[in-house]
Scaffold this active site. Structure first.
Site, mmCIF file in Angstrom:
data_model
loop_
_atom_site.group_PDB
_atom_site.id
_atom_site.type_symbol
_atom_site.label_atom_id
_atom_site.label_comp_id
_atom_site.label_asym_id
_atom_site.label_seq_id
_atom_site.Cartn_x
_atom_site.Cartn_y
_atom_site.Cartn_z
ATOM 1 N N ASP A 83 44.777 10.932 13.157
ATOM 2 C CA ASP A 83 45.321 12.660 12.199
ATOM 3 C C ASP A 83 45.470 11.542 10.300
ATOM 4 O O ASP A 83 46.334 10.288 10.716
ATOM 5 C CB ASP A 83 45.970 13.373 12.149
ATOM 6 N N ASP A 87 48.992 17.233 9.998
ATOM 7 C CA ASP A 87 49.248 18.206 10.466
ATOM 8 C C ASP A 87 49.019 19.028 11.854
ATOM 9 O O ASP A 87 48.713 19.254 12.721
ATOM 10 C CB ASP A 87 48.183 19.068 9.407
ATOM 11 N N ASP A 128 40.992 13.996 11.236
ATOM 12 C CA ASP A 128 40.644 14.879 10.825
ATOM 13 C C ASP A 128 39.597 12.981 10.304
ATOM 14 O O ASP A 128 39.336 12.112 11.179
ATOM 15 C CB ASP A 128 41.321 14.568 9.520
ATOM 16 N N ASP A 133 26.944 16.931 16.123
ATOM 17 C CA ASP A 133 26.684 18.103 17.201
ATOM 18 C C ASP A 133 26.305 19.097 16.671
ATOM 19 O O ASP A 133 27.147 19.189 15.465
ATOM 20 C CB ASP A 133 28.425 18.269 17.672
ATOM 21 N N ASP A 168 24.061 21.397 21.565
ATOM 22 C CA ASP A 168 25.585 22.439 22.440
ATOM 23 C C ASP A 168 24.375 23.215 23.592
ATOM 24 O O ASP A 168 23.288 23.330 22.903
ATOM 25 C CB ASP A 168 26.168 22.748 21.746
ATOM 26 N N GLU A 176 22.679 18.013 25.122
ATOM 27 C CA GLU A 176 23.426 18.495 26.237
ATOM 28 C C GLU A 176 23.038 19.925 26.712
ATOM 29 O O GLU A 176 22.550 20.924 26.588
ATOM 30 C CB GLU A 176 24.594 19.510 25.172
ATOM 31 N N HIS A 225 34.214 15.729 26.954
ATOM 32 C CA HIS A 225 35.382 16.135 26.158
ATOM 33 C C HIS A 225 35.665 18.011 26.842
ATOM 34 O O HIS A 225 36.644 19.029 26.770
ATOM 35 C CB HIS A 225 35.517 17.215 24.762
ATOM 36 N N ASP A 226 34.422 17.880 27.940
ATOM 37 C CA ASP A 226 34.348 19.507 28.795
ATOM 38 C C ASP A 226 35.263 19.062 30.387
ATOM 39 O O ASP A 226 34.975 19.705 31.440
ATOM 40 C CB ASP A 226 33.384 19.561 29.164
HETATM 41 O O1 TEU Z 1 29.701 22.783 26.996
HETATM 42 C C1 TEU Z 1 28.263 23.599 27.690
HETATM 43 C C2 TEU Z 1 28.911 24.156 29.311
HETATM 44 O O2 TEU Z 1 27.302 24.621 29.992
HETATM 45 C C3 TEU Z 1 30.709 23.978 29.630
HETATM 46 O O3 TEU Z 1 30.754 25.522 29.266
HETATM 47 C C4 TEU Z 1 30.368 23.042 30.570
HETATM 48 O O4 TEU Z 1 29.926 23.159 31.756
HETATM 49 C C5 TEU Z 1 31.946 23.030 30.598
HETATM 50 O O5 TEU Z 1 33.287 23.364 29.620
HETATM 51 C C6 TEU Z 1 32.829 22.727 32.154
HETATM 52 O O6 TEU Z 1 34.244 22.700 32.160
HETATM 53 C C7 TEU Z 1 29.414 23.271 25.280
HETATM 54 C C8 TEU Z 1 30.101 22.112 24.727
HETATM 55 O O7 TEU Z 1 30.507 21.210 25.390
HETATM 56 C C9 TEU Z 1 31.676 23.258 25.243
HETATM 57 O O8 TEU Z 1 32.795 22.113 24.711
HETATM 58 C C10 TEU Z 1 31.290 24.238 24.710
HETATM 59 O O9 TEU Z 1 32.612 24.815 24.529
HETATM 60 C C11 TEU Z 1 30.635 24.896 25.001
HETATM 61 O O10 TEU Z 1 29.257 24.383 24.932
HETATM 62 C C12 TEU Z 1 30.150 26.535 24.182
HETATM 63 O O11 TEU Z 1 30.319 25.890 23.057
#
Ligand code: TEU
Length: 529
Positions: free
Chosen positions: A23, A27, A31, A100, A202, A265, A326-327
């Site tokens: 950041d 905030d 960023d 992305d 995505d 992805e 991040h997922d």
């Molecule tokens: O994620 C796609 C996706 O299939 C996710 O549902 C993933 O399997 C899940 O988060 C696992 O816990 C992409 C992005 O990476 C995610 O951050 C977004 O929320 C999603 O698409 C919708 O755009």
């Protein structure tokens, strides 16, 4: 493969989740200016490209994966000129920039959708997936949202439903409409012309749905604890054949600019995943290979995984490996801190482009999020079942200052134990995992065998995963010990000597030789002479 390999074949990709990186304005949300201020760190680490999770204007229902304008920057992250500066400053340091792209759905506040929902007859009605209610009233069919509940949202004004594979705030675009194709091609061109080096796209495999809207069949193997959407087999909502024509269109745009990369992805089994390279490799350059993320952590499973992936690749297709995103829960939380060092060696010595997730180079762990601090809509929709992604999205700890030096304000998500795990501390400690990553990336750069060489499994010891990488007469062996005992491993018969180039262990380097001793949870990289 010659030395003319593309940058995205030789290089290491580093994912930044911009909200959590740095950041600059207090905030509590990362960023673009903050990211610019940390580019020197990334150059020091040695990565070749950064991929930024979405920074477009967004109501942030899904933290940027709900875009309301594809050709601008959200004020929370900065301005378009900040973005141009980021690209210029990154390029000056030899770092490429990957954005992305989220083409499956927009925000429900995107002007396209606002216009679409005004009336059945609106000019953009068909840009989204609208259907009449089912025969008994209610949703048109049984399709489920990835984030819980029905995938159909009722629109009282028109009496119809719209389809959303994710949140109701993320209506799906209708990829059977050519105007949608044209609009998204323009988006690609807009950013390529500004110097963007590629896109991570995505949920590519979810763009198109069944033309006749058939129900998805129940999943006989559904286990409690899986995401609720997995109760159905998604045969009519993902991986439809039409998707490959859309990808080929994007590829033509990328090729026109040259030197750009398309990353997909795609969450599919290996045999379906590899189809996304496209006919004659005219599709996605790097269909993300997430298989390290779900796999059991043992020599045997990994050996089989690498072999089956290598065997499935179409001729000439370039492999890739992803260790975190991040997922998903962070690697250090999935397999432990000790094994995370092994994982680093694996990621950076397997054949194929490695993608690493910010903070994993510090061995960052998932951070427990108290209920009042939960931000992820997935966790809010399906609470208490471990679906939440916040734990892996917490701010990057840079130092032991307040909030790890991430912000002078209130961080949008809590930080972990930044006093003991931060960049400053680890940068001073040559035994840290951060230095291990840095040494591995440097070694990859000086040894083309590691970036471009062939992959040959070595059956040296059942408890060890071992392979050789060969390029231009140079042969490098990698031996990873998954057992709790030291293993004495004889190198291949035709190697007179193994010279240790790198060990994942702290302390002084192990001895080189024909027979090498690899400690528990140690990985060694050896030049075979
Ligand atoms: O994620 C796609 C996706 O299939 C996710 O549902 C993933 O399997 C899940 O988060 C696992 O816990 C992409 C992005 O990476 C995610 O951050 C977004 O929320 C999603 O698409 C919708 O755009």
């Amino acid at each position: 493969m010659t030395s003319s390999a593309e940058w995205w074949q030789r290089g290491v990709i580093y994912q930044i989740y911009p909200r959590s990186f740095q950041d600059s304005d207090g905030d509590g949300i990362g960023d673009l200016q903050g990211t610019i201020a940390r580019l020197d760190y990334l150059a020091w680490l040695g990565v070749d490209a950064i991929w930024l999770s979405p920074v477009y204007p967004s109501p942030m229902a899904d933290f940027g994966y709900d875009i309301s304008d594809y050709t601008s920057i959200d004020p929370v992250f900065g301005t378009l000129s900040d973005f141009d500066r980021l690209v210029a400053e990154a390029h000056r340091r030899g770092l490429n920039v990957i954005m992305d792209l989220v083409p499956n759905h927009t925000s429900d506040r995107h002007p396209w959708f606002l216009e679409s929902r005004t009336a059945r007859g609106s000019a953009k009605r068909d840009w989204y997936v609208w259907r009449d209610p089912g025969p008994e009233g209610g949703p048109p069919n049984n399709w489920l949202s990835e984030f819980g509940g029905s995938a159909w949202e009722h629109d009282p004004a028109s009496g119809q439903y719209y389809y959303h594979a994710f949140l109701k705030e993320q209506p799906d675009l209708n990829w059977r409409n050519p105007e949608v194709h044209a609009a998204m091609r323009q988006v690609l061109g807009f950013w390529f012309a500004r110097g963007v080096d590629g896109f991570r796209i995505d949920v590519v495999h979810q763009l198109v749905e069944d033309a006749t809207f058939r129900d998805n069949p129940p999943n006989p193997d559904f286990q409690p604890g899986e995401p609720p959407s997995h109760a159905l087999l998604r045969v009519h909502t993902i991986d439809q054949p039409e998707v490959h024509d859309i990808i080929a269109e994007w590829r033509r745009v990328a090729d026109r600019f040259g030197g750009r990369v398309l990353i997909g992805e795609i969450h599919l089994p290996i045999n379906r995943l590899v189809a996304y390279y496209g006919v004659e490799l005219g599709g996605i350059h790097l269909p993300f290979n997430f298989n390290l993320i779900g796999t059991r952590w043992s020599a045997e499973t990994l050996r089989n995984l690498v072999s089956s992936y290598e065997a499935a690749l179409p001729p000439g297709a370039w492999p890739n490996w992803v260790l975190g995103s991040h997922d998903f829960p962070r690697i250090a939380s999935r397999i432990g801190n000790r094994a995370a060092r092994l994982a680093a060696v694996l990621l950076l010595t397997l054949r194929g482009t490695p993608t690493m997730y910010y903070g994993d180079e510090l061995g960052m762990s998932d951070v427990a999020i108290p209920p009042q601090s939960v931000r992820d809509p997935f966790e809010r929709n399906v609470p208490g079942q471990g679906m939440g992604r916040d734990p892996a999205r917490t701010p990057m700890p840079w130092s032991d200052e307040t909030s790890g030096g991430f912000t002078k304000g209130m961080p949008w998500l809590p930080l972990g134990d930044y006093r003991h795990c931060n960049v400053k501390l680890q940068a001073q400690d040559p035994d840290s995992i951060l230095w291990l990553y840095r040494r591995l990336i440097a070694l990859r750069r000086t040894e083309p065998a590691l970036s471009l060489g062939s992959y040959e499994p070595l059956g040296l010891d059942p408890e060890c995963l071992a392979y050789a990488r060969r390029y231009d007469g140079r042969r490098i062996a990698v031996v990873l010990n998954f057992s709790e005992e030291p293993r004495r491993v004889a190198l291949p018969d035709d190697a007179r000597h193994g010279h240790v180039l790198l060990s994942s262990r702290e302390g002084s380097p192990p001895d080189s030789g024909r027979i090498v001793t690899v400690q528990p949870a140690e990985a060694q990289v050896l030049a075979l002479e």
